[in-house]
Write a protein that holds these residues in place. Structure first.
Motif, PDB file in Angstrom:
ATOM      1  N   GLU A 122      -3.171   1.376  15.002  1.00  0.00           N
ATOM      2  CA  GLU A 122      -2.687   0.695  13.801  1.00  0.00           C
ATOM      3  C   GLU A 122      -1.990  -0.606  14.166  1.00  0.00           C
ATOM      4  O   GLU A 122      -1.193  -0.663  15.080  1.00  0.00           O
ATOM      5  CB  GLU A 122      -1.727   1.629  13.051  1.00  0.00           C
ATOM      6  CG  GLU A 122      -1.286   1.139  11.704  1.00  0.00           C
ATOM      7  CD  GLU A 122      -0.027   0.316  11.781  1.00  0.00           C
ATOM      8  OE1 GLU A 122       0.213  -0.474  10.844  1.00  0.00           O
ATOM      9  OE2 GLU A 122       0.708   0.460  12.761  1.00  0.00           O
ATOM     10  N   ASN A 123      -2.330  -1.672  13.440  1.00  0.00           N
ATOM     11  CA  ASN A 123      -1.683  -2.972  13.676  1.00  0.00           C
ATOM     12  C   ASN A 123      -1.475  -3.683  12.343  1.00  0.00           C
ATOM     13  O   ASN A 123      -1.662  -4.889  12.227  1.00  0.00           O
ATOM     14  CB  ASN A 123      -2.545  -3.833  14.608  1.00  0.00           C
ATOM     15  CG  ASN A 123      -1.804  -5.060  15.099  1.00  0.00           C
ATOM     16  OD1 ASN A 123      -0.578  -5.052  15.196  1.00  0.00           O
ATOM     17  ND2 ASN A 123      -2.532  -6.131  15.363  1.00  0.00           N
ATOM     18  N   SER A 124      -1.114  -2.907  11.323  1.00  0.00           N
ATOM     19  CA  SER A 124      -1.066  -3.437   9.966  1.00  0.00           C
ATOM     20  C   SER A 124       0.254  -4.132   9.667  1.00  0.00           C
ATOM     21  O   SER A 124       1.296  -3.827  10.254  1.00  0.00           O
ATOM     22  CB  SER A 124      -1.281  -2.314   8.948  1.00  0.00           C
ATOM     23  OG  SER A 124      -2.521  -1.689   9.153  1.00  0.00           O
ATOM     24  N   VAL A 125       0.191  -5.035   8.713  1.00  0.00           N
ATOM     25  CA  VAL A 125       1.374  -5.687   8.163  1.00  0.00           C
ATOM     26  C   VAL A 125       1.651  -5.090   6.790  1.00  0.00           C
ATOM     27  O   VAL A 125       0.746  -4.968   5.961  1.00  0.00           O
ATOM     28  CB  VAL A 125       1.169  -7.202   8.029  1.00  0.00           C
ATOM     29  CG1 VAL A 125       2.343  -7.843   7.302  1.00  0.00           C
ATOM     30  CG2 VAL A 125       0.991  -7.838   9.396  1.00  0.00           C
ATOM     31  N   ILE A 126       2.892  -4.686   6.552  1.00  0.00           N
ATOM     32  CA  ILE A 126       3.315  -4.233   5.231  1.00  0.00           C
ATOM     33  C   ILE A 126       3.816  -5.452   4.476  1.00  0.00           C
ATOM     34  O   ILE A 126       4.700  -6.158   4.951  1.00  0.00           O
ATOM     35  CB  ILE A 126       4.448  -3.189   5.350  1.00  0.00           C
ATOM     36  CG1 ILE A 126       4.016  -2.026   6.238  1.00  0.00           C
ATOM     37  CG2 ILE A 126       4.861  -2.704   3.973  1.00  0.00           C
ATOM     38  CD1 ILE A 126       2.803  -1.292   5.755  1.00  0.00           C
ATOM     39  N   ARG A 127       3.259  -5.703   3.310  1.00  0.00           N
ATOM     40  CA  ARG A 127       3.631  -6.918   2.567  1.00  0.00           C
ATOM     41  C   ARG A 127       3.922  -6.563   1.115  1.00  0.00           C
ATOM     42  O   ARG A 127       3.110  -5.942   0.440  1.00  0.00           O
ATOM     43  CB  ARG A 127       2.491  -7.932   2.645  1.00  0.00           C
ATOM     44  CG  ARG A 127       2.826  -9.306   2.045  1.00  0.00           C
ATOM     45  CD  ARG A 127       3.680 -10.097   2.995  1.00  0.00           C
ATOM     46  NE  ARG A 127       4.102 -11.363   2.445  1.00  0.00           N
ATOM     47  CZ  ARG A 127       3.502 -12.539   2.691  1.00  0.00           C
ATOM     48  NH1 ARG A 127       2.435 -12.570   3.484  1.00  0.00           N
ATOM     49  NH2 ARG A 127       3.955 -13.658   2.181  1.00  0.00           N
ATOM     50  N   LEU A 128       5.108  -6.945   0.641  1.00  0.00           N
ATOM     51  CA  LEU A 128       5.481  -6.775  -0.757  1.00  0.00           C
ATOM     52  C   LEU A 128       5.467  -8.139  -1.418  1.00  0.00           C
ATOM     53  O   LEU A 128       6.055  -9.088  -0.909  1.00  0.00           O
ATOM     54  CB  LEU A 128       6.882  -6.159  -0.870  1.00  0.00           C
ATOM     55  CG  LEU A 128       7.477  -6.106  -2.278  1.00  0.00           C
ATOM     56  CD1 LEU A 128       6.689  -5.124  -3.152  1.00  0.00           C
ATOM     57  CD2 LEU A 128       8.946  -5.715  -2.230  1.00  0.00           C
ATOM     58  N   LYS A 129       4.781  -8.209  -2.560  1.00  0.00           N
ATOM     59  CA  LYS A 129       4.739  -9.469  -3.296  1.00  0.00           C
ATOM     60  C   LYS A 129       5.122  -9.221  -4.745  1.00  0.00           C
ATOM     61  O   LYS A 129       4.357  -8.663  -5.521  1.00  0.00           O
ATOM     62  CB  LYS A 129       3.342 -10.095  -3.223  1.00  0.00           C
ATOM     63  CG  LYS A 129       3.017 -10.746  -1.896  1.00  0.00           C
ATOM     64  CD  LYS A 129       1.721 -11.530  -1.980  1.00  0.00           C
ATOM     65  CE  LYS A 129       1.437 -12.258  -0.674  1.00  0.00           C
ATOM     66  NZ  LYS A 129       0.180 -13.042  -0.737  1.00  0.00           N
TER      67      LYS A 129
END
Length: 411
Positions: A317-324
């Motif tokens: 896993e190499n994901s970015v968590i992004r809240l917009k």
């Protein structure tokens, strides 16, 4: 490539698998059967909230008339698979139909978890997972009235913003002491609460829901929190988590992991011959990934195997968590809680600009293994994510100053 591939599930991950198979050689000589219990072809769940901003359900459908109309693909909507027989290499549908396979890929995804509090199933209670959920919430919304969202994670904040766009007054309840507890620390959490409240949402962290109470019509009228506070509300949305859909891991099917999900190895192979699992239903060496990006990588690895590359595997896993949200930017990746042995944390908090940054380095003090960014510091995300796992050529302070001028170290 295997002669007949059966895919159970047609969410974004199942769709990616089929597309990658299509991209392979000699596809026209093979068959793929896709069985999904949903009435729609694959659609973009990540951007489900855009339906509250004018996006139609048709616009959310993932590209692919070519997938749905390709002669080598048989897509069967509203078709639930209820059993799997690895010995006979067949699956059984709810209507009794049996479908044979040479290779079976389980892409069943996950389902919302709803805490068993009294009243959780009253009319006016919803989950936030599908197009049907979105449509039901839209119909039930009452502008000017309060709506309670149970769960302050990414999906919960998206649901709260959806209620706001429908003219309601959102009330977010999170049992953890901060919002997005899996992806923030105390510093980021405090700033996030401040930003979310500025949108007109009420936030209560560190408390849960004791019960949902009905009105005279039997519909939701109020929510009682664990501290006794009563919130008048006409609508409740549960976003308290997900559970892998692993019902096919019966006595004769693939083994289920201890914490749920089909237990698979790094090649996404289950304990049963010719059966793979990908996406949120797959537990790689016991771990489920509740994000779409790892699911895409699993799908690509399995597609390569089905096309002949037997050594293709999931690389991690190499994901970015992004809240917009409007005026609320937050991103995180890697070991944000510094759980790696001897990890080092460097935090910056600029109260004047409402900016928070945190870098997590390995024990050598030079290798970046995680980060949390809130506010203007999110602009540093592309640079930092590329550097993940690499030794930094500058100090953490110099790095942040170079990508975000004005960052001030925490005293």
């Amino acid at each position: 490539m295997t002669e007949h591939v059966v895919v159970v599930g047609h969410g974004p991950v199942g769709h990616r698998l089929i597309d990658r198979i299509r991209d392979g050689e000699r596809v026209r000589h093979r068959r793929v059967t896709v069985l999904t219990d949903e009435p729609h072809p694959a659609y973009d769940r990540v951007n489900l909230s855009s339906c509250f901003e004018g996006t139609s359900s048709t616009e959310l459908l993932l590209p692919g008339p070519r997938t749905r109309e390709a002669p080598w693909t048989d897509l069967r909507l509203s078709t639930e698979v209820v059993a799997c027989d690895p010995a006979a290499h067949t699956v059984t549908c709810a209507d009794g139909t049996k479908v044979g396979y040479d290779a079976l890929v389980l892409a069943t995804g996950s389902r919302p978890w709803v805490p068993a509090v009294p009243g959780h199933d009253f009319p006016g209670c919803f989950t936030y997972r599908t197009l049907e959920d979105v449509q039901a919430i839209r119909r039930a919304a009452r502008p000017g009235r309060a709506g309670v969202v149970v769960g302050g994670g990414l999906l919960g904040l998206e649901a709260a913003n959806a209620l706001r766009l429908l003219g309601m007054v959102p009330y977010v309840v999170e049992t953890a002491p901060r919002l997005l507890p899996a992806h923030t620390d105390d510093g980021a959490g405090r700033l996030l609460v401040h930003r979310v409240r500025s949108l007109g949402m009420t936030v209560r962290c560190g408390t849960g829901v004791r019960e949902v109470t009905p009105g005279a019509d039997g519909r939701v009228a109020a929510v009682v929190l664990s501290d006794g506070t009563e919130v008048e509300a006409c609508l409740v949305v549960f976003t308290a988590g997900i559970r892998p859909r692993d019902e096919l891991a019966a006595a004769t099917g693939p083994i289920r992991a201890d914490r749920g999900g089909f237990l698979v190895d790094e090649r996404c192979r289950t304990s049963s011959d010719r059966i793979w699992a990908i996406g949120e239903c797959a537990a790689i060496h016991g771990r489920c990934y509740g994000l779409v990006a790892p699911g895409y990588r699993m799908a690509e690895a399995v597609a390569r195997q089905l096309l002949g590359a037997s050594d293709a595997c999931f690389r991690g896993e190499n994901s970015v968590i992004r809240l917009k949200l409007p005026g609320v930017d937050m991103a995180a990746f890697g070991d944000v809680h510094a759980e790696t042995r001897d990890a080092m944390e460097f935090c910056w908090n600029d109260h004047s600009t409402g900016t928070y940054s945190k870098l997590v380095l390995a024990g050598d003090g030079r290798t970046l293994i995680g980060a949390i960014l809130v506010g203007a510091s999110v602009g540093a995300l592309p640079v930092l994510h590329v550097l993940r796992g690499h030794e930094l050529s500058a100090s953490p302070e110099e790095l942040l100053r170079s990508v975000m001028p004005g960052a001030a170290p925490v005293p």
